[in-house]
Design a protein around this motif. Structure first.
Motif, PDB file in Angstrom:
ATOM      1  N   CYS A   1      -1.296  -3.852   0.663  1.00  0.00           N
ATOM      2  CA  CYS A   1      -0.627  -2.595   0.983  1.00  0.00           C
ATOM      3  C   CYS A   1      -0.850  -1.571  -0.137  1.00  0.00           C
ATOM      4  O   CYS A   1      -1.150  -0.402   0.119  1.00  0.00           O
ATOM      5  CB  CYS A   1       0.857  -2.844   1.190  1.00  0.00           C
ATOM      6  SG  CYS A   1       1.753  -1.435   1.866  1.00  0.00           S
ATOM      7  N   LEU A   2      -0.721  -2.005  -1.384  1.00  0.00           N
ATOM      8  CA  LEU A   2      -0.923  -1.110  -2.518  1.00  0.00           C
ATOM      9  C   LEU A   2      -2.351  -0.580  -2.571  1.00  0.00           C
ATOM     10  O   LEU A   2      -2.589   0.594  -2.866  1.00  0.00           O
ATOM     11  CB  LEU A   2      -0.588  -1.835  -3.832  1.00  0.00           C
ATOM     12  CG  LEU A   2       0.891  -2.053  -4.121  1.00  0.00           C
ATOM     13  CD1 LEU A   2       1.077  -2.915  -5.353  1.00  0.00           C
ATOM     14  CD2 LEU A   2       1.606  -0.714  -4.303  1.00  0.00           C
ATOM     15  N   ARG A   3      -3.312  -1.440  -2.264  1.00  0.00           N
ATOM     16  CA  ARG A   3      -4.708  -1.012  -2.312  1.00  0.00           C
ATOM     17  C   ARG A   3      -5.041  -0.046  -1.179  1.00  0.00           C
ATOM     18  O   ARG A   3      -5.876   0.847  -1.343  1.00  0.00           O
ATOM     19  CB  ARG A   3      -5.641  -2.227  -2.294  1.00  0.00           C
ATOM     20  CG  ARG A   3      -5.602  -2.985  -3.627  1.00  0.00           C
ATOM     21  CD  ARG A   3      -6.456  -4.239  -3.601  1.00  0.00           C
ATOM     22  NE  ARG A   3      -6.376  -4.932  -4.880  1.00  0.00           N
ATOM     23  CZ  ARG A   3      -7.338  -4.914  -5.815  1.00  0.00           C
ATOM     24  NH1 ARG A   3      -8.439  -4.241  -5.601  1.00  0.00           N
ATOM     25  NH2 ARG A   3      -7.180  -5.563  -6.946  1.00  0.00           N
ATOM     26  N   ILE A   4      -4.397  -0.220  -0.055  1.00  0.00           N
ATOM     27  CA  ILE A   4      -4.590   0.738   1.036  1.00  0.00           C
ATOM     28  C   ILE A   4      -3.985   2.084   0.657  1.00  0.00           C
ATOM     29  O   ILE A   4      -4.562   3.141   0.929  1.00  0.00           O
ATOM     30  CB  ILE A   4      -3.979   0.193   2.342  1.00  0.00           C
ATOM     31  CG1 ILE A   4      -4.872  -0.931   2.885  1.00  0.00           C
ATOM     32  CG2 ILE A   4      -3.819   1.289   3.388  1.00  0.00           C
ATOM     33  CD1 ILE A   4      -4.318  -1.657   4.082  1.00  0.00           C
ATOM     34  N   LEU A   5      -2.832   2.061   0.011  1.00  0.00           N
ATOM     35  CA  LEU A   5      -2.241   3.298  -0.474  1.00  0.00           C
ATOM     36  C   LEU A   5      -3.162   3.969  -1.494  1.00  0.00           C
ATOM     37  O   LEU A   5      -3.264   5.200  -1.543  1.00  0.00           O
ATOM     38  CB  LEU A   5      -0.870   3.030  -1.097  1.00  0.00           C
ATOM     39  CG  LEU A   5       0.248   2.650  -0.130  1.00  0.00           C
ATOM     40  CD1 LEU A   5       1.487   2.222  -0.896  1.00  0.00           C
ATOM     41  CD2 LEU A   5       0.582   3.808   0.794  1.00  0.00           C
ATOM     42  N   TYR A   6      -3.846   3.147  -2.287  1.00  0.00           N
ATOM     43  CA  TYR A   6      -4.764   3.697  -3.293  1.00  0.00           C
ATOM     44  C   TYR A   6      -5.943   4.403  -2.626  1.00  0.00           C
ATOM     45  O   TYR A   6      -6.420   5.438  -3.113  1.00  0.00           O
ATOM     46  CB  TYR A   6      -5.270   2.585  -4.210  1.00  0.00           C
ATOM     47  CG  TYR A   6      -6.199   3.090  -5.299  1.00  0.00           C
ATOM     48  CD1 TYR A   6      -5.712   3.911  -6.317  1.00  0.00           C
ATOM     49  CD2 TYR A   6      -7.547   2.766  -5.295  1.00  0.00           C
ATOM     50  CE1 TYR A   6      -6.556   4.382  -7.312  1.00  0.00           C
ATOM     51  CE2 TYR A   6      -8.396   3.236  -6.287  1.00  0.00           C
ATOM     52  CZ  TYR A   6      -7.897   4.042  -7.295  1.00  0.00           C
ATOM     53  OH  TYR A   6      -8.733   4.523  -8.267  1.00  0.00           O
ATOM     54  N   ILE A   7      -6.423   3.862  -1.497  1.00  0.00           N
ATOM     55  CA  ILE A   7      -7.483   4.545  -0.758  1.00  0.00           C
ATOM     56  C   ILE A   7      -7.008   5.929  -0.345  1.00  0.00           C
ATOM     57  O   ILE A   7      -7.732   6.924  -0.469  1.00  0.00           O
ATOM     58  CB  ILE A   7      -7.902   3.725   0.485  1.00  0.00           C
ATOM     59  CG1 ILE A   7      -8.590   2.424   0.071  1.00  0.00           C
ATOM     60  CG2 ILE A   7      -8.835   4.538   1.379  1.00  0.00           C
ATOM     61  CD1 ILE A   7      -8.918   1.506   1.243  1.00  0.00           C
ATOM     62  N   SER A   8      -5.765   6.021   0.136  1.00  0.00           N
ATOM     63  CA  SER A   8      -5.205   7.314   0.527  1.00  0.00           C
ATOM     64  C   SER A   8      -5.127   8.252  -0.673  1.00  0.00           C
ATOM     65  O   SER A   8      -5.423   9.448  -0.563  1.00  0.00           O
ATOM     66  CB  SER A   8      -3.809   7.124   1.128  1.00  0.00           C
ATOM     67  OG  SER A   8      -3.871   6.344   2.289  1.00  0.00           O
TER      68      SER A   8
END
Length: 436
Positions: free
Chosen positions: A397-404
């Motif tokens: 979840c954190l890494r997906i937020l980082y993509i954003s």
């Protein structure tokens, strides 16, 4: 890069404050101000337009040098302001002030020369990368990513509720059932699974709004304050009343809460509960009116749900693959959810790689509506997701937020990072966000 951009913005803020000050503490040379403004504007445009395309070989050293040059210019100006104020407090000699202005001019000239070198290097890099010259209308083109993300998030909790209608109906039945005593309902699930969205949709449901005499929502979080919880419960978002009650003791607030709830059919939602102590501190002030009053909590911890409600609670599971796809389509293509045929295969891959976590679907889907509508870009997103798909749930979840975050335009990244200095779930004055 966000740091470099923020340093440039901060420098121009200092220069503009001095220019518009009725009694400026230092005198800036007009030609130097013009050189600073031109260099800063050029470097800002470069970061805004090309930050997402810079290779790592350029990114590190170049960005650090831009930030250092901006900080150096700001330090020169501010140090001379301090020196001049100190000198004026001890002496009124015009000769001293003239000498200090001369030193300021020389020190600034060195910084401007450094910026000129960086500017020439940037021009060479831009030519080497084949970036060429862009039109003015492209300056903030990448900001649509941020706009699309915020619009998808704001579009309503209904979108995020795709695939949860059965759960919502179950909760509505529990809340409006004929059980006469006080009933506690717990919603349990990992971060990003949709607990708060489900609770919010329940809270704002027309049936619930009509059924209960009083509805109150508070966010508890890991680091809670009993006083703030009580104030929120008593004042219900009324900031003026909250100010007026600041001096009342916790016991006094608790008594006020108890009296306000007595004899009424109430619904209290306590979002994001982490420990039993928070519950123990306030539960005494919730009267059992024998008239179908209800308390709902959301938590990641099933053992906490058991302690508070006497059951494991309503556990929220991951979305099924077809429901993830439905949610993805609604976010990317609107309420109609019609995905063009040429994007369906890669779109399903993206939705599948979100692993049924609604927050992941919403965040990734929010990047796509107004971004580059090319298959290459969608494949880029899919590849980034496939590289993190096997991480643990929270890490993924954190890494997906980082993509954003990476897809945010450079001028919004410092704004986002600035939010990190504020406490979780705290209310932030707009002036603190827009004023450096």
């Amino acid at each position: 890069m966000a740091t470099a951009y923020a340093a440039l913005v901060s420098l121009m803020h200092v220069v503009e404050q001095i220019q518009h000050h009725p009694r400026p503490p230092v005198s800036l040379d007009k030609e130097q101000v013009q050189s600073l403004q031109e260099n800063v504007a050029f470097l800002q445009d470069f970061l805004e337009l090309y930050s997402h395309r810079l290779c790592q070989e350029y990114e590190g050293g170049l960005v650090v040098r831009i930030a250092d040059a901006a900080h150096a210019a700001e330090d020169v100006i501010e140090n001379h302001i301090v020196d001049q104020i100190l000198d004026q407090s001890m002496s009124t000699s015009g000769e001293n002030i003239s000498s200090m202005d001369h030193h300021l001019y020389q020190d600034l000239q060195k910084v401007i020369a450094d910026m000129d070198l960086i500017k020439r290097e940037v021009i060479e890099i831009r030519e080497k990368m084949g970036l060429g010259v862009v039109q003015d209308h492209q300056l903030h083109g990448n900001s649509v990513l941020a706009g699309s993300l915020s619009s998808s998030t704001v579009q309503g909790h209904k979108q995020a509720m795709v695939g949860r209608d059965d759960v919502l109906n179950e909760i509505l039945d529990k809340l409006t059932g004929q059980q006469s005593d006080c009933r506690i309902i717990a919603i349990v699930g990992m971060g990003g699974i949709g607990k708060t969205t489900l609770a919010r949709n329940t809270y704002e449901n027309p049936l619930i709004m009509e059924y209960f005499d009083l509805r109150v929502w508070i966010t508890v979080s890991q680091e809670y304050e009993v006083r703030e919880m009580l104030l929120e419960l008593v004042c219900q978002k009324n900031e003026e009343r909250k100010k007026a009650l600041r001096e009342i003791s916790d016991e006094g607030l608790g008594e006020m809460l108890y009296k306000s709830l007595c004899g009424r059919r109430y619904l209290i939602i306590m979002d994001d509960m982490w420990n039993i102590e928070a519950w123990d501190k306030v539960k005494l002030f919730f009267p059992n009116n024998n008239n179908e009053c209800r308390i709902m909590i959301t938590t990641r911890l099933s053992n906490l749900a058991l302690q508070i409600s006497g059951s494991r609670g309503l556990v929220m599971n991951f979305l099924e693959e077809n429901k993830s796809w439905d949610l993805f389509c609604k976010i990317v293509f609107g309420e109609e959810g019609d995905c063009p045929l040429e994007y369906q295969e890669i779109g399903r891959t993206i939705a599948k790689n979100c692993k049924g976590l609604p927050l992941s679907v919403i965040m990734i889907g929010g990047l796509l509506p107004k971004s580059e509508k090319t298959r290459d870009y969608w494949e880029y997103i899919a590849e980034n997701l496939s590289s993190i798909v096997n991480f643990e749930d929270n890490e993924r979840c954190l890494r997906i937020l980082y993509i954003s975050y990476q897809e945010l335009p450079i001028h919004l990244k410092p704004c986002f990072l600035n939010m990190g200095v504020h406490q979780e779930d705290s209310r932030i004055r707009v002036s603190r966000l827009i004023n450096p």
